[in-house]
Design a protein around this motif. Structure first.
Motif, PDB file in Angstrom:
ATOM      1  N   THR A  58       0.853  -1.187   0.000  1.00 38.13           N
ATOM      2  CA  THR A  58       0.000   0.000   0.000  1.00 38.13           C
ATOM      3  C   THR A  58       0.893   1.243   0.000  1.00 38.13           C
ATOM      4  O   THR A  58       2.039   1.176  -0.464  1.00 38.13           O
ATOM      5  CB  THR A  58      -0.966  -0.038   1.208  1.00 38.13           C
ATOM      6  N   CYS A  59       0.395   2.367   0.489  1.00 40.43           N
ATOM      7  CA  CYS A  59       1.165   3.626   0.526  1.00 40.43           C
ATOM      8  C   CYS A  59       1.016   4.241   1.921  1.00 40.43           C
ATOM      9  O   CYS A  59      -0.033   4.086   2.550  1.00 40.43           O
ATOM     10  CB  CYS A  59       0.605   4.653  -0.452  1.00 40.43           C
ATOM     11  N   PRO A  60       2.008   5.012   2.359  1.00 44.41           N
ATOM     12  CA  PRO A  60       1.869   5.680   3.662  1.00 44.41           C
ATOM     13  C   PRO A  60       0.775   6.749   3.662  1.00 44.41           C
ATOM     14  O   PRO A  60       0.337   7.169   4.723  1.00 44.41           O
ATOM     15  CB  PRO A  60       3.256   6.295   3.893  1.00 44.41           C
ATOM     16  N   THR A  61       0.354   7.167   2.462  1.00 43.49           N
ATOM     17  CA  THR A  61      -0.754   8.126   2.379  1.00 43.49           C
ATOM     18  C   THR A  61      -2.101   7.412   2.257  1.00 43.49           C
ATOM     19  O   THR A  61      -3.129   8.045   2.031  1.00 43.49           O
ATOM     20  CB  THR A  61      -0.579   9.048   1.157  1.00 43.49           C
ATOM     21  N   ARG A  62      -2.072   6.086   2.368  1.00 46.01           N
ATOM     22  CA  ARG A  62      -3.331   5.329   2.305  1.00 46.01           C
ATOM     23  C   ARG A  62      -3.569   4.464   3.533  1.00 46.01           C
ATOM     24  O   ARG A  62      -4.700   4.178   3.861  1.00 46.01           O
ATOM     25  CB  ARG A  62      -3.354   4.435   1.050  1.00 46.01           C
ATOM     26  N   ASP A  63      -2.475   4.072   4.203  1.00 48.68           N
ATOM     27  CA  ASP A  63      -2.669   3.139   5.321  1.00 48.68           C
ATOM     28  C   ASP A  63      -2.807   3.851   6.663  1.00 48.68           C
ATOM     29  O   ASP A  63      -2.851   3.203   7.705  1.00 48.68           O
ATOM     30  CB  ASP A  63      -1.521   2.106   5.369  1.00 48.68           C
TER      31      ASP A  63
ATOM     32  N   ALA B  62      -3.623  13.827  -3.340  1.00 54.74           N
ATOM     33  CA  ALA B  62      -4.841  14.527  -3.741  1.00 54.74           C
ATOM     34  C   ALA B  62      -5.304  14.202  -5.156  1.00 54.74           C
ATOM     35  O   ALA B  62      -6.486  14.270  -5.463  1.00 54.74           O
ATOM     36  CB  ALA B  62      -4.619  16.037  -3.600  1.00 54.74           C
ATOM     37  N   PHE B  63      -4.370  13.827  -6.034  1.00 54.55           N
ATOM     38  CA  PHE B  63      -4.717  13.602  -7.450  1.00 54.55           C
ATOM     39  C   PHE B  63      -4.946  12.134  -7.773  1.00 54.55           C
ATOM     40  O   PHE B  63      -5.346  11.789  -8.873  1.00 54.55           O
ATOM     41  CB  PHE B  63      -3.578  14.112  -8.351  1.00 54.55           C
ATOM     42  N   CYS B  64      -4.664  11.247  -6.813  1.00 51.91           N
ATOM     43  CA  CYS B  64      -4.511   9.825  -7.131  1.00 51.91           C
ATOM     44  C   CYS B  64      -5.827   9.061  -7.096  1.00 51.91           C
ATOM     45  O   CYS B  64      -6.491   8.989  -6.071  1.00 51.91           O
ATOM     46  CB  CYS B  64      -3.530   9.199  -6.146  1.00 51.91           C
ATOM     47  N   ASP B  65      -6.170   8.499  -8.242  1.00 55.66           N
ATOM     48  CA  ASP B  65      -7.330   7.612  -8.319  1.00 55.66           C
ATOM     49  C   ASP B  65      -6.850   6.247  -8.796  1.00 55.66           C
ATOM     50  O   ASP B  65      -6.800   5.985  -9.993  1.00 55.66           O
ATOM     51  CB  ASP B  65      -8.370   8.168  -9.297  1.00 55.66           C
ATOM     52  N   LEU B  66      -6.463   5.421  -7.875  1.00 56.19           N
ATOM     53  CA  LEU B  66      -5.934   4.118  -8.270  1.00 56.19           C
ATOM     54  C   LEU B  66      -7.008   3.242  -8.901  1.00 56.19           C
ATOM     55  O   LEU B  66      -6.724   2.425  -9.762  1.00 56.19           O
ATOM     56  CB  LEU B  66      -5.334   3.407  -7.052  1.00 56.19           C
ATOM     57  N   ARG B  67      -8.252   3.469  -8.530  1.00 57.49           N
ATOM     58  CA  ARG B  67      -9.341   2.656  -9.101  1.00 57.49           C
ATOM     59  C   ARG B  67      -9.403   2.800 -10.614  1.00 57.49           C
ATOM     60  O   ARG B  67      -9.659   1.849 -11.337  1.00 57.49           O
ATOM     61  CB  ARG B  67     -10.696   3.154  -8.587  1.00 57.49           C
TER      62      ARG B  67
HETATM   63  S1  SF4 Z   1       0.133   8.870  -5.905  1.00 58.23           S
HETATM   64 FE1  SF4 Z   1      -1.272   7.209  -5.258  1.00 58.23          FE
HETATM   65  S2  SF4 Z   1      -0.017   5.377  -5.435  1.00 58.23           S
HETATM   66 FE2  SF4 Z   1       1.415   7.099  -5.382  1.00 58.23          FE
HETATM   67  S3  SF4 Z   1       1.924   7.395  -3.224  1.00 58.23           S
HETATM   68 FE3  SF4 Z   1       0.183   8.728  -3.633  1.00 58.23          FE
HETATM   69  S4  SF4 Z   1      -1.603   7.480  -3.053  1.00 58.23           S
HETATM   70 FE4  SF4 Z   1       0.122   6.058  -3.301  1.00 58.23          FE
END
Ligand code: SF4
Length: 311
Positions: free
Chosen positions: A34-39, A48-53
């Motif tokens: 995962t990512c430290p900005t998600r867990d 802010a821009f990230c849409d992994l879906r």
């Molecule tokens: S851009 Fe998306 S995948 Fe990359 S660190 Fe940020 S949340 Fe994680």
């Protein structure tokens, strides 16, 4: 009438040809990380821009939970058929693929590298998630096989990084590049940058290129700020719309970047297009593939852009 286009920059296709001797394709694999900005370590909603879906990580997600070898085996036949590629790299694309303990990282990288059809690894990560032991592992692997580290720097300007909710500073990226240059000379570092945030200074592209020149990175991948559904930016934009770059303005930024970039650094991509166009709120041109491609190419040609001309 056909006419020859002058080469405005060092394209990724030439780098691949020089490095592997032919057409090479990245096979997306999921690391399960995962990512430290998600867990919850730094944040929970991601950058802010990230849409992994909605991203191309979709393909990798299909394989989540499968062993690395099984993921590669599942994807290779389709890629071989569709792209007529004969050389393949395992691409740990989505999330932060160095965000784990060394034993786990070693196991997934070595499994991918030992697949008989795989010529090397591409590993996407963040600058705050590559402590020295991880860099040393990458260097060890890179002495045996091709290793590209795709480093999501996004910006070298703190106001932009804060606005993008990245959770790390510009200095953190500079430290990471410095340590990679010193400890991992065999690793091919490719820096990802995003331009077009309202907080970007007018010199953002020029300065970013000049920083890359100092650290011997091998490549750069550019994309424009896009506002995608299901992101923090989308929520902000709906509450209070903010400006994004016109295609012409973005082409100017790309030209500034290229002209200040060392000719030894390849450019993997000059812009991104939204994987699901209906989920792209702005800028509208991000929904298209060929319109921005042709416009940026024509802009660079007309301007007489040459990589490194102003470095
Ligand atoms: S851009 Fe998306 S995948 Fe990359 S660190 Fe940020 S949340 Fe994680």
């Amino acid at each position: 009438m056909q006419y020859e286009l002058a080469e405005t920059h060092y394209p990724y296709s030439r780098y691949l040809e020089e490095t592997f001797g032919g057409k090479t394709y990245k096979v997306v694999v999921a690391s399960g990380l995962t990512c430290p900005t998600r867990d919850g370590t730094l944040a929970k909603e991601g950058c802010a821009f990230c849409d992994l879906r909605g991203s191309s990580s979709f393909f990798g997600k299909k394989g989540r939970g499968l062993a690395i070898t099984a993921q590669i085996d599942a994807r290779l036949p389709e890629i071989r058929e569709r792209f007529r590629a004969t050389r393949f790299l395992a691409y740990f694309q989505s999330y932060t693929n160095t965000y784990s303990d060394i034993d786990y990282l070693r196991s997934i990288y070595e499994e991918a590298a030992s697949h008989p059809e795989i010529q090397g690894l591409c590993i996407g990560t963040r600058p705050d998630c590559i402590p020295d032991p991880v860099i040393d592992l990458l260097e060890e692997l890179a002495q045996k096989t091709y290793v590209s580290l795709e480093l999501g720097v996004q910006s070298f300007e703190d106001p932009t990084l804060e606005w993008l909710a990245r959770g790390h500073s510009a200095q953190c990226s500079i430290d990471a590049l410095q340590r990679l240059a010193e400890r991992a000379p065999h690793v091919h570092t490719c820096v990802h940058l995003m331009f077009g945030s309202p907080m970007d200074s007018p010199a953002a592209a020029r300065d970013a290129a000049r920083i890359l020149n100092r650290f011997g990175v091998r490549g750069a991948k550019l994309h424009q700020l896009m506002i995608l559904e299901h992101t923090i930016l989308a929520r902000r934009w709906k509450e209070q719309p903010f400006p994004t770059l016109s295609l012409d303005q973005y082409a100017q930024v790309v030209a500034d970047f290229i002209e200040n970039l060392s000719p030894s650094i390849y450019l993997e991509r000059l812009f991104a297009n939204a994987t699901h166009k209906e989920e792209c709120l702005a800028p509208e041109w991000s929904r298209e593939r060929w319109t921005p491609h042709n416009h940026i190419r024509d802009f660079l040609q007309t301007r007489g852009c040459r990589q490194g001309a102003r470095q």
